[in-house]
Design a protein around this motif. Sequence first.
Motif, PDB file in Angstrom:
ATOM      1  N   GLY A   1       0.790  -1.228   0.000  1.00  0.00           N
ATOM      2  CA  GLY A   1       0.000   0.000   0.000  1.00  0.00           C
ATOM      3  C   GLY A   1       0.818   1.273   0.000  1.00  0.00           C
ATOM      4  O   GLY A   1       0.284   2.350   0.209  1.00  0.00           O
ATOM      5  N   LEU A   2       2.127   1.161  -0.219  1.00  0.00           N
ATOM      6  CA  LEU A   2       2.976   2.349  -0.230  1.00  0.00           C
ATOM      7  C   LEU A   2       3.652   2.491  -1.593  1.00  0.00           C
ATOM      8  O   LEU A   2       4.272   1.544  -2.076  1.00  0.00           O
ATOM      9  CB  LEU A   2       4.058   2.235   0.837  1.00  0.00           C
ATOM     10  CG  LEU A   2       3.678   2.609   2.266  1.00  0.00           C
ATOM     11  CD1 LEU A   2       4.714   2.074   3.241  1.00  0.00           C
ATOM     12  CD2 LEU A   2       3.560   4.113   2.425  1.00  0.00           C
TER      13      LEU A   2
ATOM     14  N   LEU B   1       6.223  -0.676   9.495  1.00  0.00           N
ATOM     15  CA  LEU B   1       5.639  -1.844  10.137  1.00  0.00           C
ATOM     16  C   LEU B   1       4.789  -2.674   9.183  1.00  0.00           C
ATOM     17  O   LEU B   1       4.604  -3.871   9.383  1.00  0.00           O
ATOM     18  CB  LEU B   1       4.782  -1.404  11.336  1.00  0.00           C
ATOM     19  CG  LEU B   1       5.446  -1.542  12.702  1.00  0.00           C
ATOM     20  CD1 LEU B   1       6.773  -0.824  12.744  1.00  0.00           C
ATOM     21  CD2 LEU B   1       4.537  -1.008  13.785  1.00  0.00           C
ATOM     22  N   ALA B   2       4.265  -2.024   8.133  1.00  0.00           N
ATOM     23  CA  ALA B   2       3.414  -2.732   7.183  1.00  0.00           C
ATOM     24  C   ALA B   2       4.150  -3.896   6.509  1.00  0.00           C
ATOM     25  O   ALA B   2       3.523  -4.825   6.010  1.00  0.00           O
ATOM     26  CB  ALA B   2       2.897  -1.760   6.123  1.00  0.00           C
ATOM     27  N   PHE B   3       5.501  -3.862   6.525  1.00  0.00           N
ATOM     28  CA  PHE B   3       6.267  -4.925   5.876  1.00  0.00           C
ATOM     29  C   PHE B   3       6.657  -6.040   6.835  1.00  0.00           C
ATOM     30  O   PHE B   3       7.150  -7.073   6.408  1.00  0.00           O
ATOM     31  CB  PHE B   3       7.556  -4.358   5.257  1.00  0.00           C
ATOM     32  CG  PHE B   3       7.321  -3.535   4.029  1.00  0.00           C
ATOM     33  CD1 PHE B   3       7.150  -4.152   2.798  1.00  0.00           C
ATOM     34  CD2 PHE B   3       7.280  -2.161   4.080  1.00  0.00           C
ATOM     35  CE1 PHE B   3       6.937  -3.404   1.654  1.00  0.00           C
ATOM     36  CE2 PHE B   3       7.070  -1.398   2.949  1.00  0.00           C
ATOM     37  CZ  PHE B   3       6.893  -2.021   1.721  1.00  0.00           C
TER      38      PHE B   3
ATOM     39  N   ALA C   1       4.815   9.057  11.039  1.00  0.00           N
ATOM     40  CA  ALA C   1       5.287   9.155   9.656  1.00  0.00           C
ATOM     41  C   ALA C   1       4.268   8.573   8.679  1.00  0.00           C
ATOM     42  O   ALA C   1       4.066   9.107   7.583  1.00  0.00           O
ATOM     43  CB  ALA C   1       6.635   8.450   9.507  1.00  0.00           C
ATOM     44  N   ALA C   2       3.609   7.489   9.088  1.00  0.00           N
ATOM     45  CA  ALA C   2       2.601   6.883   8.208  1.00  0.00           C
ATOM     46  C   ALA C   2       1.389   7.798   8.060  1.00  0.00           C
ATOM     47  O   ALA C   2       0.749   7.851   7.008  1.00  0.00           O
ATOM     48  CB  ALA C   2       2.176   5.518   8.756  1.00  0.00           C
ATOM     49  N   ILE C   3       1.078   8.537   9.123  1.00  0.00           N
ATOM     50  CA  ILE C   3      -0.023   9.508   9.042  1.00  0.00           C
ATOM     51  C   ILE C   3       0.368  10.641   8.096  1.00  0.00           C
ATOM     52  O   ILE C   3      -0.421  11.093   7.270  1.00  0.00           O
ATOM     53  CB  ILE C   3      -0.361  10.047  10.454  1.00  0.00           C
ATOM     54  CG1 ILE C   3      -1.089   8.958  11.244  1.00  0.00           C
ATOM     55  CG2 ILE C   3      -1.229  11.305  10.362  1.00  0.00           C
ATOM     56  CD1 ILE C   3      -1.303   9.276  12.689  1.00  0.00           C
ATOM     57  N   TYR C   4       1.620  11.067   8.185  1.00  0.00           N
ATOM     58  CA  TYR C   4       2.115  12.154   7.327  1.00  0.00           C
ATOM     59  C   TYR C   4       1.955  11.801   5.845  1.00  0.00           C
ATOM     60  O   TYR C   4       1.483  12.612   5.057  1.00  0.00           O
ATOM     61  CB  TYR C   4       3.582  12.433   7.658  1.00  0.00           C
ATOM     62  CG  TYR C   4       4.199  13.578   6.880  1.00  0.00           C
ATOM     63  CD1 TYR C   4       4.304  14.842   7.446  1.00  0.00           C
ATOM     64  CD2 TYR C   4       4.688  13.394   5.592  1.00  0.00           C
ATOM     65  CE1 TYR C   4       4.867  15.890   6.753  1.00  0.00           C
ATOM     66  CE2 TYR C   4       5.256  14.437   4.885  1.00  0.00           C
ATOM     67  CZ  TYR C   4       5.341  15.684   5.468  1.00  0.00           C
ATOM     68  OH  TYR C   4       5.901  16.723   4.781  1.00  0.00           O
ATOM     69  N   VAL C   5       2.350  10.592   5.479  1.00  0.00           N
ATOM     70  CA  VAL C   5       2.294  10.222   4.057  1.00  0.00           C
ATOM     71  C   VAL C   5       0.930   9.661   3.656  1.00  0.00           C
ATOM     72  O   VAL C   5       0.729   9.272   2.510  1.00  0.00           O
ATOM     73  CB  VAL C   5       3.399   9.211   3.665  1.00  0.00           C
ATOM     74  CG1 VAL C   5       4.768   9.793   3.911  1.00  0.00           C
ATOM     75  CG2 VAL C   5       3.239   7.885   4.395  1.00  0.00           C
ATOM     76  N   GLY C   6      -0.005   9.598   4.620  1.00  0.00           N
ATOM     77  CA  GLY C   6      -1.346   9.168   4.278  1.00  0.00           C
ATOM     78  C   GLY C   6      -1.553   7.660   4.273  1.00  0.00           C
ATOM     79  O   GLY C   6      -2.559   7.167   3.794  1.00  0.00           O
ATOM     80  N   HIS C   7      -0.577   6.925   4.819  1.00  0.00           N
ATOM     81  CA  HIS C   7      -0.716   5.468   4.874  1.00  0.00           C
ATOM     82  C   HIS C   7      -1.727   5.078   5.941  1.00  0.00           C
ATOM     83  O   HIS C   7      -2.441   4.097   5.807  1.00  0.00           O
ATOM     84  CB  HIS C   7       0.650   4.838   5.150  1.00  0.00           C
ATOM     85  CG  HIS C   7       0.658   3.358   5.031  1.00  0.00           C
ATOM     86  ND1 HIS C   7       0.332   2.706   3.865  1.00  0.00           N
ATOM     87  CD2 HIS C   7       0.951   2.379   5.929  1.00  0.00           C
ATOM     88  CE1 HIS C   7       0.424   1.398   4.063  1.00  0.00           C
ATOM     89  NE2 HIS C   7       0.785   1.175   5.298  1.00  0.00           N
TER      90      HIS C   7
END
Lengths: 251, 265
Positions: free
Chosen positions: A46-47, A183-185, A207-213
């Motif tokens: 998803g990234l 962490l997604a990996f 950081a995941a919130i920043y990039v929209g993940h």
Amino acid sequence: MTRVGFLFALAYRSSIVMTCVTLVAQVFLLRMIWTAVYGSRAEAAGLTLEALLAYLTLANLQSFATQTLVSRVIHHRIRSGTVFFDLARPIGYLRQMAAFQAGNTAGSLLLLAPVVPVVLLVGSITAPVNGPGYVVTLVLGYVIAVQLALLISLLGFWMLEIGAVSLLYQLVSQFFAGTMVPLAFFPGFLGTLAEVLPFKYMGYVPAAIYVGHISDISGPLLVELAWVAGLWALLALAWSRTHRRVVIQGG
Amino acid sequence: MAEVVRALRLYVLLQRASARGAMQYRLNTAIGVLSGAIWQGTGFAFIWVVMHTFPSLAGWGLAEIAFLYGMRLTAHALAMIPMMSVHDIHWVVRNGEFDRFLLRPLNPLVQLMGNRMGLAQFGDLLVGVALLAVASQNAQVDWSLSLVAFCALAIVGGALIEAAFFLALCSLSLRMIDTFALRVFLDDVFSKFGSYPMKIFGGVTEWLLTYVLPVAFVAYIPSSVVLGKLDTPWALAAPLLGVILVWPAYLIWRRQLTHYQSVGH
């Protein structure tokens, strides 16, 4: 105490500058590795590569900012006996140490500031998808980092040698914060473990919130607040027991 | 020659004494070794996690990267186990302790090396050898006696490369130029960039890491030969570079030594 921490950071600027240089090297290395493994793949877990590189750059900057020195300082002061002066002051010991750490972080950030553009250039950055969410979760993540560091430091009153414990803590927390891999990996059991541990709030979650993940921030925010409250209570309890022990030893 | 043998014998005696010293604090020693192993373990855990999703890094599979990583780490451990106490040179000079070394009838560098052993580096060695052992079975390599010999030579050569740069920087401390931060950075470059296929860095960085700071010769080039990824005859000479570099490094040390001025205690 905050000012002491601030000046402490400036006094040891050469070591902080060195950390900044390794930070740049680290971000460069990560960028190269991830670009190579992505190859022609557009996205994984998803990234997109672009989002991932922005994530890694931020997560590494964050890991610098959420680094804590306080356990080492406390350890040193326990061993040299100077902890007595801290305890004699009419302000709560933990509050003093937290203030010291906050000042120290401010000082390190001041030294980091000129390096940030270099890091962003070597790494990569995108416009924030959720800026306010990023700031709020990161600040709470920092509070958790300081609370955990204080908890580790209290061990120093019980054990004589905590050098190895705090090194171990540093390594484990960095790994599970997702500084090098989101962490997604993380596969299987490792992923579950990383999800449960609080370290992800220092790196991955903001950081995941920043990039929209991560798009829904209410969940992580609630858990974060719960961690802060829980650690607060734990610290108060641990300190009241530790405090008594110190008094006995001193008497 | 007799001089070298004598120095070697005394070095072993000094290290035996320092090992006895370390064994007085068994728990601390064990923790030191363990923390080295865990430190390197998390470094490799990163690669393992990444390659769980992506099976290939610039054409290298997990077993092949593990082999490269293990080779680098073993070379690093072999370089730093004997050299670790040279790290303290700045303090030894500042405290005037170095004068004592000069008075004794043994090469001061050997005395400095014999001061204490690198403990965390034994942890590195443990992880490095384990990775090599596992990876050499899982990677597609047609093992022959000569290939194993090449591997062993390459690891020693790689250790010498790292030791040479380390020694050259340390010797500047004899003239009160503190290179500690620079050495930490050097170690960082060797460990960060030496453990991955150079190809991923591309262009200028790859060139710099091959010809200016020869990190590529420590593990990347030798393991490419072993894994059948590099087929130029000159690559077989890679282990020699370490031998070639150690000599000027030692000359630098000697030269700085003649300029040594005691701090005056």
